[in-house]
Design an enzyme around this catalytic site. Structure first.
Site, PDB file in Angstrom:
ATOM      1  N   CYS A   1      16.863   0.076  12.961  1.00  0.00           N
ATOM      2  CA  CYS A   1      18.015   0.903  12.564  1.00  0.00           C
ATOM      3  C   CYS A   1      19.192   0.796  13.525  1.00  0.00           C
ATOM      4  O   CYS A   1      20.133   1.574  13.446  1.00  0.00           O
ATOM      5  CB  CYS A   1      17.598   2.355  12.388  1.00  0.00           C
ATOM      6  SG  CYS A   1      16.867   3.083  13.848  1.00  0.00           S
TER       7      CYS A   1
ATOM      8  N   ARG B   1      15.442  12.346  12.750  1.00  0.00           N
ATOM      9  CA  ARG B   1      15.188  12.080  14.173  1.00  0.00           C
ATOM     10  C   ARG B   1      15.491  13.338  14.970  1.00  0.00           C
ATOM     11  O   ARG B   1      16.540  13.957  14.778  1.00  0.00           O
ATOM     12  CB  ARG B   1      16.085  10.931  14.651  1.00  0.00           C
ATOM     13  CG  ARG B   1      15.881  10.610  16.115  1.00  0.00           C
ATOM     14  CD  ARG B   1      16.660   9.383  16.509  1.00  0.00           C
ATOM     15  NE  ARG B   1      18.067   9.674  16.731  1.00  0.00           N
ATOM     16  CZ  ARG B   1      18.944   8.778  17.183  1.00  0.00           C
ATOM     17  NH1 ARG B   1      18.556   7.548  17.443  1.00  0.00           N
ATOM     18  NH2 ARG B   1      20.197   9.101  17.375  1.00  0.00           N
TER      19      ARG B   1
ATOM     20  N   ASP C   1      20.222   0.772  21.811  1.00  0.00           N
ATOM     21  CA  ASP C   1      19.747   1.102  23.158  1.00  0.00           C
ATOM     22  C   ASP C   1      18.848   0.013  23.730  1.00  0.00           C
ATOM     23  O   ASP C   1      18.860  -0.230  24.938  1.00  0.00           O
ATOM     24  CB  ASP C   1      18.999   2.441  23.150  1.00  0.00           C
ATOM     25  CG  ASP C   1      19.965   3.599  23.210  1.00  0.00           C
ATOM     26  OD1 ASP C   1      20.851   3.575  24.074  1.00  0.00           O
ATOM     27  OD2 ASP C   1      19.859   4.510  22.376  1.00  0.00           O
TER      28      ASP C   1
ATOM     29  N   GLU D   1      13.206   1.732  21.567  1.00  0.00           N
ATOM     30  CA  GLU D   1      14.564   1.435  22.032  1.00  0.00           C
ATOM     31  C   GLU D   1      14.634   1.347  23.547  1.00  0.00           C
ATOM     32  O   GLU D   1      15.706   1.203  24.125  1.00  0.00           O
ATOM     33  CB  GLU D   1      15.570   2.438  21.473  1.00  0.00           C
ATOM     34  CG  GLU D   1      15.230   3.888  21.683  1.00  0.00           C
ATOM     35  CD  GLU D   1      16.257   4.838  21.057  1.00  0.00           C
ATOM     36  OE1 GLU D   1      17.319   4.382  20.613  1.00  0.00           O
ATOM     37  OE2 GLU D   1      15.985   6.044  21.022  1.00  0.00           O
TER      38      GLU D   1
ATOM     39  N   ARG E   1      26.152   0.306  26.885  1.00  0.00           N
ATOM     40  CA  ARG E   1      26.652   0.023  25.535  1.00  0.00           C
ATOM     41  C   ARG E   1      28.061   0.534  25.281  1.00  0.00           C
ATOM     42  O   ARG E   1      28.709   0.148  24.319  1.00  0.00           O
ATOM     43  CB  ARG E   1      25.679   0.565  24.466  1.00  0.00           C
ATOM     44  CG  ARG E   1      25.534   2.052  24.446  1.00  0.00           C
ATOM     45  CD  ARG E   1      24.350   2.472  23.577  1.00  0.00           C
ATOM     46  NE  ARG E   1      24.754   2.945  22.269  1.00  0.00           N
ATOM     47  CZ  ARG E   1      23.943   3.593  21.430  1.00  0.00           C
ATOM     48  NH1 ARG E   1      22.675   3.819  21.767  1.00  0.00           N
ATOM     49  NH2 ARG E   1      24.359   4.009  20.277  1.00  0.00           N
TER      50      ARG E   1
ATOM     51  N   HIS F   1      38.804  12.773  12.869  1.00  0.00           N
ATOM     52  CA  HIS F   1      38.612  13.189  11.485  1.00  0.00           C
ATOM     53  C   HIS F   1      39.596  12.530  10.528  1.00  0.00           C
ATOM     54  O   HIS F   1      39.290  12.329   9.355  1.00  0.00           O
ATOM     55  CB  HIS F   1      38.721  14.707  11.379  1.00  0.00           C
ATOM     56  CG  HIS F   1      37.446  15.381  11.741  1.00  0.00           C
ATOM     57  ND1 HIS F   1      37.363  16.319  12.726  1.00  0.00           N
ATOM     58  CD2 HIS F   1      36.202  15.211  11.273  1.00  0.00           C
ATOM     59  CE1 HIS F   1      36.112  16.707  12.836  1.00  0.00           C
ATOM     60  NE2 HIS F   1      35.391  16.056  11.960  1.00  0.00           N
TER      61      HIS F   1
HETATM   62  C1  PEP Z   1      19.760   2.660  18.576  1.00  0.00           C
HETATM   63  O1  PEP Z   1      19.712   2.918  19.775  1.00  0.00           O
HETATM   64  O2  PEP Z   1      19.736   1.486  18.117  1.00  0.00           O
HETATM   65  C2  PEP Z   1      19.842   3.740  17.590  1.00  0.00           C
HETATM   66  C3  PEP Z   1      19.735   3.502  16.303  1.00  0.00           C
HETATM   67  O3  PEP Z   1      20.083   4.983  18.042  1.00  0.00           O
HETATM   68  P1  PEP Z   1      21.513   5.512  18.565  1.00  0.00           P
HETATM   69  O4  PEP Z   1      22.553   4.483  18.206  1.00  0.00           O
HETATM   70  O5  PEP Z   1      21.702   6.815  17.913  1.00  0.00           O
HETATM   71  O6  PEP Z   1      21.310   5.605  20.044  1.00  0.00           O
HETATM   72 MG    MG Z   2      19.357   4.924  20.428  1.00  0.00          MG
END
Ligand code: PEP
Ligand code: MG
Length: 583
Positions: free
Chosen positions: A524, A350, A477, A453, A487, A207
Site C-alpha cells: 500500500c 489502520r 517507510d 514497513e 522521506r 483545502h
Molecule cells: C507506507 O509507509 O508505505 C504507508 C503506506 O504508510 P504511510 O505512508 O501512512 O506512512
Molecule cells: Mg508508513
C-alpha cells in the site's frame, strides 16, 4: 497590444510560469484577475473607555462572518458529488474557528491588553498563531494555518465593510488568476462555467487544492509573481497536470494544448470503461486493486474507480487539526460510514500512525520537544501500546464497525512480534468488555495484520507471519528506513529509490514468508499506485495492490501478461547483480 485578431490566441509574447500542479487537466480561457487577498490594515490606539466598543465591533464582524459562511454552506451543498462534502467540511472548520477559538479569544485579549483596533489585533494574533504552526514543520498543519488566515481575512473584510468578489458571476470557462483562492471562494466556483484557476499562494496539502480536485477543476498554485505578469481578459492556459500556466499563448501552443485536452478526454473515457472490468493477467491470475483513503468522502471515489476494497484507512487524520482527542463514538461513526459505504467490500482500518514530531496537540505530552530522530521514536503502534487507553478506544470503535461489514485491523510500524501479540491481547480484552456491555460486534474477531514497513519486520517476516493474520507492505517507510533517507527531506530526495535492490529484496522476503504461512499480503505504499511498477510487483508475487483511488484505472490498464513479467524480472535480476558488482 494585440498582434493577432483571432480571439483566444496570441496577443503578446507567450509567457510560461511554473507552479505546483494540484489538480490535473488542461483549461484554456480568458483570464479573470481575482481579488488580491488580504486588505491592508493600519493600527490605531484606543483608550480604556473604547475597549468594550471595539470588542463589540469585533463580535459583530464574527457574527456577520458566521452568517456568510452558513450561506456559503447552503450553496456548497448543491455542488455535485464529493465536492459538497469536501467544501462543507472546510466551511464547518471555518465556522468552528469563529466559535470560542484561540483566534477569537486572542483578539479579544489583545484589544484589551494592547489597546489597539480589532483589525490590527486580528493581524497580530494571526502572526503569532502562524509562528507556532510553522515551528511544527508539518505540511498538513501548515495548510491549516492557511485556513485560519482565511478566516482572519474574512473578519477584517467585515470590519472594514469590504465585500468579497463573487466568482459565481463568472461564465464562459473563465480562468481565475489570483493571489490566493480560499476554500470558501472555491465553493462559489461552478465547474460548468469556470475553466480552472491559478494562484500565487497555496500548496498541495491545502483545502483549496483538495477541493479543486474534488470539483475536477484544473489548478496550479504557488506561482511566484503570477499577478505581475497577468492581464485581465488575456488568453491563458492552465496545465494542472504539469503544474504550469501559459499567459498569452501563441496560436501553435493553443493548438497543441487543445490536442492534449482531447487526448486527456479520450484517455479518461478509455479508463472509465476499465472501471467495471476485473483486473486479471492474460494467464488468468486475478489481481485485487484496493484504495487508500483518509476521508469518508473518498469512498465514493474508490467505488467510482473500481476499488474492490479499502486496503489502507489512515485513521490518524481523525486526530489532526483539533485540540481534543476523538472518542470511541466519533471514531465508530467514521469507521461505520466507511464500512457501510463500501457495501460489503473489505475495509482495512489502520490504528493511528502518529508520533515523533507529528503529535497532535492533545497528545503533545507524549513527546519530548526536541527529539533528534522523530521517525525512530514513539510513533504509530509504539505510541498506541504506550498508553492502552489510546489503543483501546480505536479497537473498540473498529470492532463495533466490524459488525457492519468485513473489517481488517492493521498495525503500523511493527518492528517486533511482541507488538502484534500485545495488540491482539488488547483486541480480545476490548471485545470481552464490549460483549459484556451488550454492544454488537462480530462473533469472529477481525483479522489483525501487521504493516511491513521497517526492515526488521521484513527480515523477521517468518516469525511475524506466525503472529499476524495478514501483511501489508508500506514502501513509503520501508524505503526511508532501509536506505536511511528521510522521506520528507528534499535534500536527499534523489536517494529515495523504491527500486533499490535492498528494498526489493525485503519485499521479496515478506512475500515469501507470507506464502509459507499462507497469509494474505498486500502492498500500500505509493509504489503500488505507480503503473510503471505494476509488472514488477506482480513478478515479486504480490496480488493485492492498494493505492490512491484515482490511480486504480491506470494500474489496471498496466496489469501485464506473464511474458512481460518474465522479461521485467530478468531485467531486475540483472540490475541487482550490476548494483552489487557481480556479473
Ligand atoms: C507506507 O509507509 O508505505 C504507508 C503506506 O504508510 P504511510 O505512508 O501512512 O506512512
Ligand atoms: Mg508508513
Amino acid at each position: 497590444m494585440r498582434t493577432d485578431e483571432t480571439p483566444g490566441t496570441a496577443i503578446a509574447k507567450e509567457h510560461k510560469l511554473k507552479g505546483i500542479g494540484v489538480s490535473p487537466g488542461i483549461a484554456i480561457g480568458l483570464a479573470y484577475i481575482g481579488d488580491r487577498g488580504e486588505l491592508p490594515v493600519s493600527e490605531s490606539r484606543i483608550d480604556e473607555a473604547q475597549i468594550e466598543h471595539e470588542r463589540a465591533r469585533f463580535a459583530e464582524a464574527v457574527s456577520t462572518s458566521i452568517k456568510q459562511l452558513r450561506k456559503l454552506k447552503t450553496r456548497a451543498m448543491a455542488l455535485p458529488g464529493s465536492a459538497a462534502d469536501e467544501i462543507g467540511s472546510v466551511l464547518d472548520a471555518h465556522l468552528a474557528m469563529l466559535a470560542n477559538s484561540r483566534l477569537i479569544r486572542g483578539v479579544n485579549r489583545r484589544i484589551g491588553r494592547s489597546r489597539i483596533n480589532a483589525e490590527r489585533a486580528i493581524q497580530l494574533e494571526l502572526d503569532e498563531i502562524g509562528e507556532t504552526f510553522s515551528a511544527m514543520e508539518d505540511d498538513y498543519l501548515a495548510a491549516r494555518i492557511d485556513d485560519i488566515r482565511v478566516v482572519g481575512a474574512r473578519l477584517i473584510r467585515n470590519l472594514l465593510k469590504k465585500p468579497y468578489v463573487a466568482y459565481s458571476s463568472l461564465s464562459g470557462g473563465a480562468i481565475i488568476l489570483a493571489e490566493e483562492v480560499t476554500p470558501a471562494d472555491t465553493a462559489l466556483m461552478d465547474p460548468r462555467r469556470i475553466g480552472g484557476f491559478a494562484t500565487e499562494y497555496g500548496g498541495r496539502e491545502g483545502h483549496t487544492a483538495i477541493m479543486a480536485r474534488a470539483l475536477g477543476l484544473p489548478a496550479v498554485l504557488g506561482i511566484p509573481g503570477l499577478l505581475d505578469h497577468a492581464r485581465a481578459e488575456a488568453p491563458v492556459i492552465v496545465d494542472g497536470t504539469e503544474g504550469a500556466i501559459i499567459l498569452d499563448p501563441a496560436p501553435e501552443t493553443v493548438r497543441s494544448y487543445k490536442a492534449r485536452q482531447q487526448e486527456v478526454a479520450r484517455e479518461r473515457r478509455l479508463l472509465n470503461r476499465l472501471r467495471r472490468l476485473p483486473a486479471v493477467t492474460r494467464d488468468g491470475v486475478e489481481i485485487e486493486l484496493h484504495a487508500n483513503v483518509e476521508l469518508p468522502v473518498e469512498v465514493e471515489q474508490a467505488l467510482a474507480n473500481g476499488a474492490v476494497g479499502l486496503g489502507l484507512v489512515r485513521t490518524e487524520f481523525l486526530y489532526m487539526n483539533r485540540e481534543d482527542l476523538p472518542g470511541e463514538d466519533e471514531q465508530y461513526s467514521f469507521f461505520a460510514a466507511l464500512v457501510s459505504g463500501m457495501e460489503g467490500r473489505p475495509v482495512t482500518l489502520r490504528t493511528f500512525d502518529i508520533g515523533g514530531d507529528k503529535l497532535p496537540e492533545a497528545l503533545a505530552g507524549y513527546a519530548a520537544s526536541d527529539i533528534a530522530n522523530p521517525a525512530l521514536g514513539l510513533r504509530a503502534i509504539r505510541l498506541s501500546l504506550r498508553d492502552r487507553r489510546l489503543l483501546d478506544v480505536q479497537l473498540a470503535a473498529m470492532l463495533r464497525a466490524a459488525a457492519r461489514g468485513p473489517v481488517r485491523i492493521m498495525l503500523p510500524m511493527v518492528s517486533t512480534v511482541s507488538e502484534v501479540r500485545r495488540a491482539r491481547e488488547a483486541m480480545e480484552q476490548v471485545s470481552r468488555r464490549l460483549r459484556r456491555r451488550g454492544v454488537r460486534i462480530p462473533d469472529e474477531l477481525p483479522p489483525l495484520g501487521a504493516m511491513v514497513e521497517v526492515p526488521a519486520a521484513a527480515l523477521a517476516a517468518d516469525a511475524l507471519a506466525a503472529e499476524a493474520d495478514f501483511f501489508a507492505i508500506g514502501t513509503n517507510d520501508l524505503v526511508q528506513y532501509t536506505l536511511a533517507v528521510d522521506r520528507s527531506d528534499e535534500t536527499v530526495a534523489d536517494l529515495y529509490n523504491p527500486l533499490h535492490p535492498a528494498v526489493l529484496r525485503l519485499i521479496q522476503f515478506a512475500v515469501e514468508a507470507a506464502a509459507r504461512r499462507d497469509i494474505p499480503i498486500s502492498i500500500c505504499g505509493e509504489i503500488a499506485g505507480d503503473p510503471r511498477y505494476a509488472a514488477l510487483l506482480l513478478g515479486l508475487g504480490l496480488r493485492q495492490l492498494s493505492m490512491s483511488p484515482r490511480n486504480i484505472p491506470r494500474v489496471k490498464q498496466r496489469i501485464p501478461d506473464p511474458e512481460q513479467v518474465a522479461v521485467l524480472l530478468d531485467d531486475f535480476n540483472a540490475t541487482v547483480w550490476a548494483t552489487i558488482g557481480v556479473g
